[in-house]
Design a protein around this motif. Structure first.
Motif, PDB file in Angstrom:
ATOM      1  N   ALA A  13       0.825  -1.207   0.000  1.00 34.81           N
ATOM      2  CA  ALA A  13       0.000   0.000   0.000  1.00 34.81           C
ATOM      3  C   ALA A  13       0.861   1.259   0.000  1.00 34.81           C
ATOM      4  CB  ALA A  13      -0.941  -0.001   1.205  1.00 34.81           C
ATOM      5  N   VAL A  14       1.896   1.277   0.808  1.00 38.02           N
ATOM      6  CA  VAL A  14       2.773   2.453   0.853  1.00 38.02           C
ATOM      7  C   VAL A  14       3.478   2.643  -0.490  1.00 38.02           C
ATOM      8  CG1 VAL A  14       4.831   3.440   1.930  1.00 38.02           C
ATOM      9  CG2 VAL A  14       3.076   2.380   3.351  1.00 38.02           C
ATOM     10  N   ALA A  15       3.956   1.553  -1.079  1.00 39.55           N
ATOM     11  CA  ALA A  15       4.630   1.646  -2.375  1.00 39.55           C
ATOM     12  C   ALA A  15       3.676   2.139  -3.461  1.00 39.55           C
ATOM     13  CB  ALA A  15       5.220   0.293  -2.759  1.00 39.55           C
ATOM     14  N   ALA A  16       2.455   1.597  -3.486  1.00 42.93           N
ATOM     15  CA  ALA A  16       1.477   2.013  -4.491  1.00 42.93           C
ATOM     16  C   ALA A  16       1.087   3.475  -4.298  1.00 42.93           C
ATOM     17  CB  ALA A  16       0.237   1.119  -4.419  1.00 42.93           C
ATOM     18  N   GLY A  17       0.914   3.890  -3.058  1.00 48.10           N
ATOM     19  CA  GLY A  17       0.579   5.284  -2.784  1.00 48.10           C
ATOM     20  C   GLY A  17       1.692   6.223  -3.206  1.00 48.10           C
ATOM     21  N   GLN A  39      -6.172  -0.244   1.243  1.00 51.87           N
ATOM     22  CA  GLN A  39      -5.324  -1.371   1.606  1.00 51.87           C
ATOM     23  C   GLN A  39      -4.548  -1.100   2.894  1.00 51.87           C
ATOM     24  OE1 GLN A  39      -2.345  -2.543  -1.296  1.00 51.87           O
ATOM     25  NE2 GLN A  39      -2.363  -4.658  -0.530  1.00 51.87           N
ATOM     26  N   LEU A  40      -4.027   0.095   3.055  1.00 56.48           N
ATOM     27  CA  LEU A  40      -3.262   0.409   4.259  1.00 56.48           C
ATOM     28  C   LEU A  40      -4.137   0.385   5.500  1.00 56.48           C
ATOM     29  CD1 LEU A  40      -0.538   1.090   5.472  1.00 56.48           C
ATOM     30  CD2 LEU A  40      -0.994   3.492   4.992  1.00 56.48           C
ATOM     31  N   VAL A  41      -5.302   1.005   5.418  1.00 59.88           N
ATOM     32  CA  VAL A  41      -6.224   1.006   6.561  1.00 59.88           C
ATOM     33  C   VAL A  41      -6.575  -0.424   6.957  1.00 59.88           C
ATOM     34  CG1 VAL A  41      -8.597   1.550   7.239  1.00 59.88           C
ATOM     35  CG2 VAL A  41      -7.172   3.306   6.177  1.00 59.88           C
ATOM     36  N   HIS A  42      -6.816  -1.267   5.965  1.00 61.88           N
ATOM     37  CA  HIS A  42      -7.251  -2.627   6.280  1.00 61.88           C
ATOM     38  C   HIS A  42      -6.098  -3.549   6.658  1.00 61.88           C
ATOM     39  CE1 HIS A  42     -10.946  -0.945   4.715  1.00 61.88           C
ATOM     40  NE2 HIS A  42     -11.503  -1.787   5.559  1.00 61.88           N
TER      41      HIS A  42
END
Length: 108
Positions: A13-17, A39-42
């Motif tokens: 998620a961090v990479a995609a963001g 995705q990060l929240v979940h």
């Protein structure tokens, strides 16, 4: 295994963001941002659910995050737009995870 998947989910998620914020443009950037946020929240929710002993909810969060965000990431990378019809399945898994977590709280 569940903790590993939740942690990897957070990393993806961090990479995609980051890519969405700095390398993508237009609709692709929006899809990356939305997918990363959910995705990060979940991923975090899965870790919390694990700590609460609600493993079913945690699995739903990890699976839902993978399907929801994964389809958005694939479309951002150029995959066919019909994948957008699969994205809500991930959303249903995420909602199911929250319902499962609520039920676990009610049951004690």
């Amino acid at each position: 295994m569940l903790q590993l998947l939740a942690a990897l989910s957070g990393a993806v998620a961090v990479a995609a963001g980051a890519y969405g914020a700095h390398g993508a443009q237009g609709k692709a950037a929006e899809w990356l941002s939305t997918g990363a946020q959910y995705q990060l929240v979940h991923a975090v929710a899965a870790l919390v659910a694990m700590g609460m002993g609600a493993r079913g909810a945690a699995w739903a969060f990890v699976a839902g995050g993978a399907v929801f965000a994964g389809t958005l990431y694939l479309m951002a990378a150029g995959a066919p737009k019909w994948l957008g019809a699969v994205t809500p399945i991930g959303g249903l898994l995420l909602i199911g995870g929250w319902a499962w977590l609520a039920w676990s709280g009610v049951r004690g």
